[in-house]
Design an enzyme around this catalytic site. Structure first.
Site, mmCIF file in Angstrom:
data_model
loop_
_atom_site.group_PDB
_atom_site.id
_atom_site.type_symbol
_atom_site.label_atom_id
_atom_site.label_comp_id
_atom_site.label_asym_id
_atom_site.label_seq_id
_atom_site.Cartn_x
_atom_site.Cartn_y
_atom_site.Cartn_z
ATOM 1 C CB VAL A 1 29.080 -32.239 -28.439
ATOM 2 C CG1 VAL A 1 29.156 -31.224 -27.304
ATOM 3 C CG2 VAL A 1 30.408 -32.969 -28.578
ATOM 4 C CB SER A 2 23.857 -32.637 -25.710
ATOM 5 O OG SER A 2 24.442 -32.278 -24.473
ATOM 6 C CB THR A 3 22.247 -27.789 -26.809
ATOM 7 O OG1 THR A 3 21.231 -28.523 -26.112
ATOM 8 C CG2 THR A 3 21.993 -27.899 -28.312
#
Length: 203
Positions: free
Chosen positions: A8-10
């Site tokens: 999960v990216s920022t």
């Protein structure tokens, strides 16, 4: 055993979509890195996942860009899985190495990796040839010259393979690292991030 990996990216903090898709694909255990962008080199859950995988297991991801930081990174991971006889599946791209078409993808990635290594060797040798033309002497014995270390650091910063660089300089990897450390002390310049990470990895 079917394992899943999700990142999960920022910019996308919701992992539900990936996790639901991996569970539907039959993954019994899912490793997740949260809050990490694709450019982040440290992905502890991915490292644990890759260490867990054994021959015959299957690693499943929602999309290829969830697994790798770059094409180079993707090729390296896929090649490693292939050598270990671990199956791979990407749900969005519909790639599965349990099918003939998926196995073909593995072979294509392996061919690309070999092609890239050839380019690296050729590029490195070109640098050595130019150095010799200017009178720089290369040999197996003795510490490397500043020019050689600077050339090696440049290649490492570009993501080139440390083993190939050391071989082109006709030294071992340990000798190259010692030369870089000495250069660092003499010039008070921090090593490139890739060089520091690679050095720690191969101790």
């Amino acid at each position: 055993m079917k394992y899943g990996y999700a990142r999960v990216s920022t910019d996308d903090q919701n992992s539900a979509l990936q996790l639901d898709a991996l569970k539907r694909a039959g993954c019994k255990k899912i490793f997740t890195d949260e809050g990490l962008s694709g450019a982040t080199t440290s992905r502890p859950s991915l490292l644990r996942c890759l260490k867990t995988l054994k021959a015959g297991d299957t690693l499943t991801v929602w999309k290829l860009d969830r697994l790798a930081r770059s094409v180079r990174d993707l090729i390296a991971i896929i090649e490693d899985l292939s050598k270990r006889n671990v199956n791979f599946r990407s749900l969005t791209e519909e790639i599965s190495t349990t099918t003939p078409g998926g196995k073909l993808v593995f072979h294509i990635f392996a061919a690309i990796a070999e092609f890239e290594r050839g380019i690296i060797r050729e590029r490195t040798q070109a640098g050595i040839t130019e150095a010799k033309r200017r009178g720089v002497k290369f040999g197996r014995k003795g510490i490397l010259k500043d020019y050689q270390v600077e050339h090696a650091l440049q290649l490492i910063g570009q993501g080139e393979n440390v083993t190939d660089i050391a071989a082109s300089l006709r030294v071992g990897r340990a000798t190259l690292y010692r030369a870089i450390a000495q250069y660092d002390r003499q010039h008070s310049k921090p090593l490139p991030l890739r060089a520091r990470n690679s050095k720690k990895k191969h101790r």
